[in-house]
Enzyme design. Structure first.
Site, PDB file in Angstrom:
ATOM      1  N   LYS A  40      44.036  49.026  45.298  1.00 25.75           N
ATOM      2  CA  LYS A  40      45.166  49.250  44.385  1.00 25.75           C
ATOM      3  C   LYS A  40      46.511  49.162  45.096  1.00 25.75           C
ATOM      4  CE  LYS A  40      43.188  51.543  40.440  1.00 25.75           C
ATOM      5  NZ  LYS A  40      43.721  50.459  39.588  1.00 25.75           N
ATOM      6  N   ASP A 251      47.007  46.905  37.805  1.00 23.55           N
ATOM      7  CA  ASP A 251      47.870  46.828  38.982  1.00 23.55           C
ATOM      8  C   ASP A 251      49.005  45.838  38.769  1.00 23.55           C
ATOM      9  OD1 ASP A 251      46.254  48.662  40.332  1.00 23.55           O
ATOM     10  OD2 ASP A 251      44.986  47.080  41.177  1.00 23.55           O
ATOM     11  N   SER A 290      44.637  36.506  41.565  1.00 19.13           N
ATOM     12  CA  SER A 290      44.952  36.272  40.151  1.00 19.13           C
ATOM     13  C   SER A 290      46.387  36.659  39.797  1.00 19.13           C
ATOM     14  CB  SER A 290      43.995  37.073  39.269  1.00 19.13           C
ATOM     15  OG  SER A 290      44.240  38.464  39.368  1.00 19.13           O
TER      16      SER A 290
END
Length: 302
Positions: A40, A251, A290
């Site tokens: 994270k 996130d 991504s």
């Protein structure tokens, strides 16, 4: 542009794509496998940096190949890595299974992430002094999180906490957080109240405000997000896309919001931008791989 310090986890994500999740005791054949930088802390730092933010990462990795890869990925994405520390424990890993509906399950082994100490914070206190915004999650020891928030407020920094994975928060943590950013599950645990509908989310949020939370941004998956402050409530919907992998969606949303807050934008505009970032993220596989760039977000046609 405000300077952002992210103190948190760095993991290697071991991602398996399959048609479905196995039942208890069952073995199934997966479709594909990826090793992708995540955690994270790392995800949020990279998300902000790829969107043009000024970001420093502070965390721990192991003295192993995964640690080297994670550091290189941060460096490649223009995150300041001067204070990423190598320790004897193995680099943190997350084992992730994603099914054909883009639903995932995750098991995290913290490893090196739990080696960061209060002493490390004191030795690197200039990082907090030099930052404008300090962003934290709960994938490092909770006592360290509490101490960082205390020191950050002593130096009048804007503090943001993503309380994931969910666990109860002390009064000292709550009083030193400017923006608390949970999802519905985390909000339910923190408030002890149901969060199955928008109305229930608002009631649960009100309870946290009564406990001392200053501002809440609650992410609700397909139902968008809600900001609850002292004098207003803001609801932002999602952009409909074909989801491939939800990993790092939360996130990236947080990264988008903070990037805009760092530029001085109002919360409404920041959340709208975060919604765009999150939507684009789920159209691709993986975590940091991504995350979209500023140009992608601005030019993406929904």
């Amino acid at each position: 542009m405000k300077k952002i310090l992210v103190i948190g986890s760095l993991n290697m994500d071991l991602v398996t794509m399959s048609d479905r999740h196995p039942k208890l005791g069952e073995t199934i054949i997966g479709k594909s496998f990826f090793q992708i930088p995540g955690g994270k802390g790392g995800n949020q730092a990279v998300a902000i940096s790829k969107l043009g933010g000024d970001v420093t990462m502070f965390g721990c990795v192991g003295k192993d190949s995964y640690g080297d890869i994670l550091i290189e990925e941060l460096k490649k994405n223009d995150v300041n890595i001067d204070c990423v520390k190598k320790v004897e424990k193995n680099t943190g890993i997350a084992t992730i299974v994603v099914d054909e509906n883009a639903d995932n399950t995750i098991i995290v082994v913290p490893g090196a992430n739990f080696e960061i100490t209060i002493d490390d914070i004191d030795k690197n206190i200039e990082l907090i002094k030099d930052a404008d915004i300090v962003l934290l999650q709960l994938e490092i020891p909770i006592d360290v999180v509490e101490y960082i928030l205390k020191k950050s407020k002593e130096y009048n920094k804007i503090t943001i906490l993503n309380p994931a994975p969910a666990e109860n928060l002390s009064v000292d943590i709550i009083k030193n957080v400017d923006y608390l950013v949970p999802n519905e599950t985390e909000l339910e645990l923190l408030s002890g109240m149901p969060t199955g509908s928008e109305e229930e989310v608002l009631v649960a949020s009100k309870k946290l405000m009564d406990m001392g939370v200053k501002n809440l941004i609650v992410t609700m998956g397909k139902n968008g997000s809600i900001f609850v402050g002292e004098d207003k409530v803001v609801k932002v919907g999602i952009h409909k896309v074909k989801a491939v992998d939800p990993t790092a969606a939360g996130d990236s949303f947080i990264g988008g919001v903070i990037r805009m807050l760092a530029e001085g934008k109002k919360i409404e505009e920041a959340m709208e931008f975060g919604a765009r970032v999150g939507a684009i993220t789920v159209t691709k596989e993986g975590a940091q791989s991504s995350l979209p760039t500023w140009d992608e977000v601005v030019n993406y046609k929904f």
